[in-house]
Design an enzyme around this catalytic site. Structure first.
Site, PDB file in Angstrom:
ATOM      1  N   HIS A 128       0.841  -1.198   0.000  1.00  0.00           N
ATOM      2  CA  HIS A 128       0.000   0.000   0.000  1.00  0.00           C
ATOM      3  C   HIS A 128       0.871   1.240   0.000  1.00  0.00           C
ATOM      4  O   HIS A 128       2.049   1.204   0.372  1.00  0.00           O
ATOM      5  CB  HIS A 128      -0.932   0.020   1.217  1.00  0.00           C
ATOM      6  CG  HIS A 128      -0.232   0.298   2.520  1.00  0.00           C
ATOM      7  ND1 HIS A 128      -0.079   1.567   3.021  1.00  0.00           N
ATOM      8  CD2 HIS A 128       0.354  -0.534   3.428  1.00  0.00           C
ATOM      9  CE1 HIS A 128       0.566   1.506   4.179  1.00  0.00           C
ATOM     10  NE2 HIS A 128       0.846   0.247   4.447  1.00  0.00           N
ATOM     11  N   CYS A 129       0.292   2.357  -0.460  1.00  0.00           N
ATOM     12  CA  CYS A 129       0.952   3.646  -0.353  1.00  0.00           C
ATOM     13  C   CYS A 129       0.120   4.489   0.613  1.00  0.00           C
ATOM     14  O   CYS A 129      -0.598   3.947   1.446  1.00  0.00           O
ATOM     15  CB  CYS A 129       1.086   4.305  -1.733  1.00  0.00           C
ATOM     16  SG  CYS A 129      -0.491   4.617  -2.545  1.00  0.00           S
ATOM     17  N   SER A 130       0.177   5.810   0.503  1.00  0.00           N
ATOM     18  CA  SER A 130      -0.504   6.645   1.483  1.00  0.00           C
ATOM     19  C   SER A 130      -2.020   6.631   1.341  1.00  0.00           C
ATOM     20  O   SER A 130      -2.741   6.942   2.295  1.00  0.00           O
ATOM     21  CB  SER A 130      -0.001   8.086   1.377  1.00  0.00           C
ATOM     22  OG  SER A 130      -0.231   8.589   0.070  1.00  0.00           O
TER      23      SER A 130
END
Length: 461
Positions: free
Chosen positions: A25-27
């Site tokens: 995942h990213c932000s």
């Protein structure tokens, strides 16, 4: 629906654990590499209450959950996928060909974990700038000369440490992504900024001379450098993996770390560092040339088209440029222009939210507009403007106008990763009124164009 239930539903609608190759995942987005795309029920995924939208990009199925939410959903999702974690991509991706798309994804995976530290550093810089301004000190009857030296030293530790040891952060993250032992990456990165090497900043200011090996190789420390540490991290992790497969288990603990660090440092100091430091400087000069084009042309171009980078998933390449800019002279020239694009998205989406007669559109658009004002544009882009097309074009125009003004005013941030309303913390100096002005202009232009010619209220998703 709680986070665990959301994770379970997402897994169900993407075809179950057997259809998930890896997840990270990213932000804002849950990023899932899927084995069979046909098994995904996109409509059911997007109907979940915590999901703002989804799309396929660079071989990943990316589900937009928003900042904060994505972390909690991921924590529940990862254990459901046969024990896979965010770093389990090495084994599966090792069999894949290295493509441009995969290279960009890996580049982003390396730099995303470093960003929170640099965000904090930027905030420290902004607060120090605010607290040491003569006008602010005058309110309490003080002058800059009254500030205790110990306080300045304390703030210097807060603001300088991350960039002084930046190669260690980059090498650590690179080792982690490429399957090496992260602690070896940290040590190898620290070797690049060892105090016995001439400080890169002092060499750049001609206050120190580089070491010369073999009569022609100039060696310096790599404080603030990104590319040398990144390439060194790749090579070092590959060297470690190569050695572990060939050195007997009885000698692995002794020889593998020893040879990894020895070979890695030798390559870094005498080959990788000198070459890629020059490449890094060349790239920075090229970007600065674009941004410094006369009549605000550079700001107009980047403000208009920079928003496309996020759609194609290559916006993380800007992390390298922003980090390098900040490390070189303490200023980020991309941030004030890029933030205009975010505010333009907010303006376009708010116009849609107010004008639409679709309850579903309102439900998506209002929170997406707020999110974009706070610097997170994925819900706005993928949930509203890109689907409707014309509002996205209007946001590009608004971002271009704002970027043009930001370039004309020569705005520059003292940090990164904060835009929109939170981004004001990076401009706590004489630039603040101009920062607010360019963002209001970008927002207003996009809002006005979307309201008048960019959206018909009868349109629905």
């Amino acid at each position: 629906m709680n986070y665990k239930e959301s994770a379970q539903k997402i897994l169900e609608f993407v075809g179950g654990a057997e259809n998930v190759q890896s997840v990270t995942h990213c932000s804002t987005r849950l990023r899932i590499i899927i084995k069979d795309q046909e098994k995904i029920d996109v409509k059911e995924v997007e109907a979940l209450d915590k999901v703002s939208g989804s799309f396929f990009n660079f071989g990943q199925y990316q589900i937009i959950l928003g900042t904060g939410v994505v972390n909690k959903v991921y924590e529940e999702f990862a254990p459901l996928v046969d024990g896979q974690t965010a770093n389990s991509t090495e084994e599966t991706e090792e069999k894949q060909k290295m493509t441009f798309q995969r290279a960009i994804r890996i580049f982003g995976d390396v730099f995303v974990p470093i960003i929170p530290v640099l965000v904090a550093t930027g905030l420290f810089m902004g607060l120090r700038g605010l607290l040491t301004q003569e006008a602010v000190l005058g309110v309490v009857g003080l002058t800059p000369e009254d500030i205790p030296q110990q306080f300045l030293l304390f703030t210097q530790i807060l603001t300088d440490t991350a960039f002084a040891f930046l190669p260690a952060l980059v090498a650590w993250s690179t080792f982690r992504i490429f399957g090496g032992t992260p602690i070896l990456g940290i040590v190898l990165g620290l070797m690049l900024v060892n105090s016995v090497l001439p400080n890169a900043y002092e060499v750049g200011q001609q206050a120190a001379e580089p070491l010369v090996f073999f009569g022609f190789i100039k060696v310096v420390g790599y404080q603030g450098s990104v590319l040398p540490a990144f390439v060194t991290g790749i090579l070092g992790s590959k060297i470690e993996i190569f050695l572990r497969k060939r050195i007997p288990n009885s000698l692995d603990l002794i020889l593998t770390p020893f040879l990894t660090l020895l070979i890695g440092l030798t390559l870094a100091l005498f080959i990788v560092g000198p070459i890629f430091h020059e490449v890094e400087i060349g790239v920075l000069h090229a970007v600065e040339f674009l941004l410094n084009l006369p009549f605000g042309i550079g700001g107009l171009v980047y403000g208009s088209f920079g928003q496309l980078l996020g759609i194609f998933g290559i916006h993380h390449i800007l992390n390298f440029l922003e980090i390098s800019m900040l490390a070189q002279d303490g200023w980020n020239y991309l941030n004030p222009i890029g933030t205009c694009g975010n505010m333009a998205q907010a303006g376009a989406v708010l116009a849609v939210a107010i004008k639409t007669i679709s309850p579903k559109m309102k439900q998506i658009a209002f929170p997406s507009a707020l999110s974009a004002m706070l610097g997170i544009t994925e819900p706005a882009v993928f949930g509203v403007t890109l689907r409707l097309v014309k509002p996205f074009v209007m946001s590009m125009i608004g971002g271009g106008v704002g970027g043009f003004l930001a370039s004309i005013f020569n705005l520059r941030a003292n940090g990164m990763a904060l835009t929109g309303i939170p981004g004001t913390l990076l401009y706590l100096n004489e630039q603040l009124p101009l920062y607010l002005l360019v963002n209001l202009v970008a927002f207003g232009v996009a809002f006005g164009l979307t309201w008048t010619i960019g959206y018909k209220k009868e349109q629905e998703l």
